[in-house]
Design an enzyme around this catalytic site. Structure first.
Site, short mmCIF file in Angstrom:
data_model
loop_
_atom_site.label_atom_id
_atom_site.label_comp_id
_atom_site.label_asym_id
_atom_site.label_seq_id
_atom_site.Cartn_x
_atom_site.Cartn_y
_atom_site.Cartn_z
N VAL A 132 -6.84 -9.52 -14.46
CA VAL A 132 -8.23 -9.92 -14.70
C VAL A 132 -8.97 -8.84 -15.49
CG1 VAL A 132 -10.41 -10.59 -13.59
CG2 VAL A 132 -8.24 -11.39 -12.64
N TYR B 190 -5.06 -11.99 3.64
CA TYR B 190 -5.81 -11.83 2.37
C TYR B 190 -7.08 -12.66 2.42
CZ TYR B 190 -6.45 -12.51 -2.74
OH TYR B 190 -6.95 -12.59 -4.02
N LYS C 93 -10.94 -11.34 2.12
CA LYS C 93 -11.79 -11.80 1.01
C LYS C 93 -13.05 -12.46 1.55
CE LYS C 93 -9.66 -10.57 -2.76
NZ LYS C 93 -10.32 -9.72 -3.77
N PRO D 53 -12.51 -17.34 -8.26
CA PRO D 53 -11.63 -17.89 -9.29
C PRO D 53 -10.53 -18.77 -8.68
CG PRO D 53 -11.77 -15.49 -9.44
CD PRO D 53 -12.33 -15.89 -8.12
N ASN E 163 -6.45 -20.11 -9.56
CA ASN E 163 -5.30 -19.29 -9.95
C ASN E 163 -5.46 -18.80 -11.38
OD1 ASN E 163 -4.40 -20.69 -7.56
ND2 ASN E 163 -2.34 -20.01 -8.08
N ARG F 50 -2.35 -27.27 -8.66
CA ARG F 50 -3.12 -26.05 -8.87
C ARG F 50 -4.03 -26.18 -10.08
NH1 ARG F 50 -1.37 -25.43 -4.59
NH2 ARG F 50 -0.21 -23.69 -3.66
P1 NAP Z 1 -3.73 -7.12 -10.34
O1 NAP Z 1 -3.26 -7.49 -11.68
O2 NAP Z 1 -2.74 -6.86 -9.25
O3 NAP Z 1 -4.71 -5.86 -10.46
C1 NAP Z 1 -5.20 -5.28 -9.28
C2 NAP Z 1 -5.91 -4.00 -9.65
O4 NAP Z 1 -6.37 -3.38 -8.46
C3 NAP Z 1 -5.01 -3.02 -10.38
O5 NAP Z 1 -5.76 -2.42 -11.42
C4 NAP Z 1 -4.72 -1.97 -9.30
O6 NAP Z 1 -4.56 -0.67 -9.83
C5 NAP Z 1 -6.01 -2.02 -8.49
N1 NAP Z 1 -5.81 -1.50 -7.13
C6 NAP Z 1 -5.05 -2.04 -6.15
N2 NAP Z 1 -5.13 -1.27 -5.05
C7 NAP Z 1 -5.93 -0.22 -5.35
C8 NAP Z 1 -6.39 0.93 -4.64
N3 NAP Z 1 -6.03 1.15 -3.36
N4 NAP Z 1 -7.20 1.79 -5.27
C9 NAP Z 1 -7.57 1.59 -6.55
N5 NAP Z 1 -7.20 0.51 -7.28
C10 NAP Z 1 -6.37 -0.36 -6.67
O7 NAP Z 1 -4.71 -8.24 -9.76
P2 NAP Z 1 -5.62 -9.30 -10.55
O8 NAP Z 1 -4.89 -10.60 -10.59
O9 NAP Z 1 -6.14 -8.68 -11.80
O10 NAP Z 1 -6.82 -9.47 -9.50
C11 NAP Z 1 -8.08 -8.89 -9.74
C12 NAP Z 1 -9.06 -9.53 -8.74
O11 NAP Z 1 -9.07 -10.94 -8.96
C13 NAP Z 1 -8.65 -9.31 -7.29
O12 NAP Z 1 -9.79 -9.00 -6.51
C14 NAP Z 1 -8.05 -10.66 -6.88
O13 NAP Z 1 -8.21 -10.88 -5.49
C15 NAP Z 1 -8.88 -11.60 -7.71
N6 NAP Z 1 -8.23 -12.92 -7.93
C16 NAP Z 1 -7.03 -12.97 -8.57
C17 NAP Z 1 -6.41 -14.24 -8.74
C18 NAP Z 1 -5.09 -14.40 -9.46
O14 NAP Z 1 -4.58 -15.53 -9.51
N7 NAP Z 1 -4.52 -13.34 -10.00
C19 NAP Z 1 -7.04 -15.40 -8.26
C20 NAP Z 1 -8.27 -15.28 -7.61
C21 NAP Z 1 -8.87 -14.02 -7.45
P3 NAP Z 1 -3.07 -0.11 -10.15
O15 NAP Z 1 -2.46 -1.08 -11.08
O16 NAP Z 1 -3.35 1.25 -10.74
O17 NAP Z 1 -2.38 -0.06 -8.80
O1 GFB Z 2 0.81 -18.69 -7.35
P1 GFB Z 2 1.52 -18.95 -6.09
O2 GFB Z 2 2.60 -18.00 -5.68
O3 GFB Z 2 0.51 -18.94 -4.88
O4 GFB Z 2 2.12 -20.45 -6.17
P2 GFB Z 2 -0.51 -20.04 -4.36
C1 GFB Z 2 2.99 -20.91 -5.15
C2 GFB Z 2 3.47 -22.31 -5.48
O5 GFB Z 2 4.29 -22.30 -6.69
C3 GFB Z 2 4.38 -22.82 -4.37
C4 GFB Z 2 5.64 -22.65 -6.34
O6 GFB Z 2 4.34 -24.22 -4.35
C5 GFB Z 2 5.74 -22.33 -4.86
O7 GFB Z 2 6.83 -23.06 -4.28
N1 GFB Z 2 6.55 -21.83 -7.19
C6 GFB Z 2 7.53 -22.35 -7.96
C7 GFB Z 2 6.53 -20.51 -7.33
N2 GFB Z 2 8.21 -21.36 -8.59
C8 GFB Z 2 7.57 -20.19 -8.22
C9 GFB Z 2 7.78 -18.83 -8.56
O8 GFB Z 2 8.66 -18.46 -9.35
N3 GFB Z 2 6.92 -17.91 -8.01
C10 GFB Z 2 5.92 -18.28 -7.15
N4 GFB Z 2 5.09 -17.32 -6.66
N5 GFB Z 2 5.71 -19.58 -6.77
C11 GFB Z 2 -1.87 -17.89 -3.83
C12 GFB Z 2 -2.29 -17.07 -2.62
O9 GFB Z 2 -1.44 -19.16 -3.39
O10 GFB Z 2 -2.96 -18.09 -4.70
C13 GFB Z 2 -2.81 -15.76 -3.05
O11 GFB Z 2 -1.18 -16.91 -1.74
C14 GFB Z 2 -3.72 -15.83 -4.26
O12 GFB Z 2 -3.47 -15.15 -1.96
C15 GFB Z 2 -3.33 -16.87 -5.28
O13 GFB Z 2 -5.03 -16.03 -3.86
C16 GFB Z 2 -4.44 -17.13 -6.27
O14 GFB Z 2 -1.34 -20.58 -5.45
O15 GFB Z 2 0.22 -20.98 -3.49
#
Ligand code: NAP
Ligand code: GFB
Length: 316
Positions: free
Chosen positions: A15, A138, A142, A165, A167, A210
């Site tokens: 992000v 988690y 949150k 947000p 996914n 999703r």
């Molecule tokens: P990410 O790629 O894993 O990035 C997480 C960041 O947090 C990295 O820069 C990491 O730094 C930093 N971090 C983790 N632990 C830390 C610590 N103890 N001290 C300082 N920095 C720390 O995650 P992202 O997907 O960008 O997520 C960013 C935000 O969006 C999160 O709050 C997440 O919950 C939210 N979000 C993500 C998704 C999604 O689908 N990805 C969906 C909904 C909400 P390092 O790399 O240096 O460890």
């Molecule tokens: O993104 P994901 O891991 O998490 O998606 P959620 C899981 C879904 O994708 C399940 C299928 O239905 C899995 O069976 N899937 C298929 C896979 N192939 C794959 C693969 O290669 N990797 C993964 N990871 N899944 C998360 C939360 O839920 O949503 C987190 O657990 C976070 O906390 C994230 O907030 C945004 O979408 O199910």
């Protein structure tokens, strides 16, 4: 005009890069952006983190830092996800109060909503029942951000808000097969299937649904929330409900982006997780009726291209 100093925690991830890309087309002369990673400080360490607040004296904070992972990572580490995220959030948000930060934007996620719910989900439903068991830890960590935002506003007048947000995916994602989310996982697996002439495996039945938002679109919306969104109440940042797709659809789009012609199999021994978490972006649309999301097909193609070019250095 007084300078705005915006500190972004956790900016080296998916992000954070989305925000950096969005800023390239939308810089403001009076804004100074500070992008932090865990190398600057482990945000669970209050002393080390306070040194950053002392050094930068942020007027605004975008709080992204968190331990983040996909379904399988959460299932195995619910306690860890709960503890680490609570520790980070307590340190960062209390220091925002201490240093009189004018506005803080933190992140929830659509996966934290009640598992038993009516659809579409909206912002009023965050605490209406237990989340899906797979990411219990988690989810509650949150949800506490929303509670913290409200109590700091009530007792200290802090302007702390949050985004929810759906996914997210895009360049600089976590492509690790066991840790990451579904789209980076499918992209990584398609890359290996094509390279090693092996079947492309989709985990689970592929039936779950999703909403996927491209990281640069989310970056654009986070910048808007920081600059314009006036409420303490959270706001869902998701693509339109009709853009929700199945995991199998997502797999098809990834396969097409690679031009992969080989076998596609479903490993139904793997969990499906939550079937759906369809969220309404009606509140966002009230504020930004004309916002255009990047079409998912184009966003996946761009992410696949990025992954191929950056394979050596990607998080995998
Ligand atoms: P990410 O790629 O894993 O990035 C997480 C960041 O947090 C990295 O820069 C990491 O730094 C930093 N971090 C983790 N632990 C830390 C610590 N103890 N001290 C300082 N920095 C720390 O995650 P992202 O997907 O960008 O997520 C960013 C935000 O969006 C999160 O709050 C997440 O919950 C939210 N979000 C993500 C998704 C999604 O689908 N990805 C969906 C909904 C909400 P390092 O790399 O240096 O460890
Ligand atoms: O993104 P994901 O891991 O998490 O998606 P959620 C899981 C879904 O994708 C399940 C299928 O239905 C899995 O069976 N899937 C298929 C896979 N192939 C794959 C693969 O290669 N990797 C993964 N990871 N899944 C998360 C939360 O839920 O949503 C987190 O657990 C976070 O906390 C994230 O907030 C945004 O979408 O199910």
């Amino acid at each position: 005009m007084a300078e705005t100093v915006i500190m972004v925690t956790g900016s080296t991830g998916l992000v954070g890069h989305g925000i950096k890309l969005a800023l390239e087309e939308d810089k403001k002369p009076n804004e100074k952006w500070i992008f932090l990673s865990s190398k600057d400080a482990d945000l669970r360490d209050r002393e080390a983190t306070e040194l950053l607040f002392e050094k930068y004296k942020p007027t605004h904070v975008v709080h992204l830092a968190a331990r983040v992972g996909g379904l399988f990572n959460n299932m195995e580490h619910n306690c860890y996800f709960y503890r680490v995220n609570c520790q980070i959030n307590d340190v960062v948000l209390d220091l925002c109060k201490e240093y009189k930060v004018q506005k803080v934007v933190s992140c929830l996620s659509t996966c934290i909503f009640p598992d038993k719910t009516t659809y579409p989900i909206d912002e009023t439903m965050v605490h209406n029942g237990p989340p899906h068991l797979s990411n219990y830890g988690y989810s509650f960590a949150k949800r506490m951000i929303d509670v913290v935002n409200r109590v700091y506003n009530q007792q200290h007048g802090c302007h702390f808000t949050s985004i929810i947000p759906c996914n997210v995916f895009g360049p600089h994602d976590n492509f690790k097969l066991k840790e990451g989310h579904v789209l980076p996982g499918l992209i990584h697996k398609a890359y290996l299937a094509e390279r090693d002439d092996q079947p492309f495996v989709i985990w689970g039945t592929g039936k779950p649904l999703r909403q996927f938002i491209y990281s640069v679109d989310l970056g654009r919306l986070i910048i808007w929330v920081l600059r314009e969104y006036p409420e303490i109440e959270p706001i869902i940042l998701a693509v339109d409900e009709e853009d929700e797709i199945s995991i199998s659809d997502a797999g098809e789009l990834v396969v097409k982006a690679f031009g992969y012609q080989g076998e596609i199999v479903h490993d139904i021994s793997k969990s499906d997780g939550q079937f759906k978490k369809t969220a309404s972006n009606a509140k966002l649309r009230k504020y930004l009726p004309d916002f255009k999301f990047t079409p998912t097909k184009q966003a996946i193609e761009e992410t696949v291209d990025w992954f191929k070019i950056n394979y050596e250095t990607a998080r995998k």
